[in-house]
Design an enzyme around this catalytic site. Sequence first.
Site: not given
Ligand code: G3P
Length: 217
Positions: A83
Site C-alpha cells: 500500500k
Molecule cells: O481503508 C481506509 C480506512 O482505514 C480509513 O478509514 O474511517 O479512518 O477514514 P477512516
Amino acid sequence: MKFFVDTAEIDAIAELNDLGMVDGVTTNPSLILKSGRDILEVTKEICDLVDGPVSAEVVATQADAMIAEGRKLAEIAPNIAVKLPLTWDGLKACKLLTGEGRMVNVTLCFSANQALIAAKAGATFISPFIGRLDDINIDGMDLIADIRAVYDNYGYETQILAASIRSVNHVLESARIGADVMTAPPDVIKKLAAHPLTDKGLEQFLSDWAKTGQTIL
Ligand code: G3P
C-alpha cells in the site's frame, strides 16, 4: 463485489473469514497502532488466514525508501498488496513495484485525476476514501462514480477499492456504482445483515411457535 475487511484484528478477520465474507484485508499504520501488534508479525498471521490480497502500508515518503519497504512487506507472503500513498513518489514506487509483478494498492485517493494517474502508473487497486470526503462536506460517492466512469472510458484494469466506508449505505452505493471492491470495518460488514423487520418478523414467528407447544428436536 469483493469484500475486504479493514482491520488488523485477527479474531474479527477470522470470524468473517469463516463465513466466506473476506476476499481480502486492508491495513494501515493507524490500524496497526490500534491492534497493538508488530506489523510484520500481525500481517503474516493475516496472510496465513486469508487467501486474498492483504494490504500492508509503507511509511517512507521518498520513492527509493518506499520501494525498499514495499519489497520487505511483500516478502511476508505472496498475497501481500503493497500500500502506497498517492504522492508523486508513491506513483514512482507503484510503477516499479508493479513492474516487479507485485500487487500495489494506491491509497489516500481523493480525486478522479489522482485515480487516473494511479491507473497509468499500473496500480492494482485504487483506494478512494469516501468517509473522509463526507467529513468535509463533499459527497464521497460522487468520487466513486467519477472514477468508475473514467476507468470504463479507457478500459483501465485498476480495481476501484472503495475505502473509508463508515456505513451500510456506503456499501450499497458503492455496489450500485460498480466499485470492484469495498473495504469496511468488521462492525459495518456485520450490520449488513440487520433489518428491523427481520427482528420483528422473527419475534412474531417465535411467539406463535411457542403457542403451538411443539418442538422440532
Ligand atoms: O481503508 C481506509 C480506512 O482505514 C480509513 O478509514 O474511517 O479512518 O477514514 P477512516
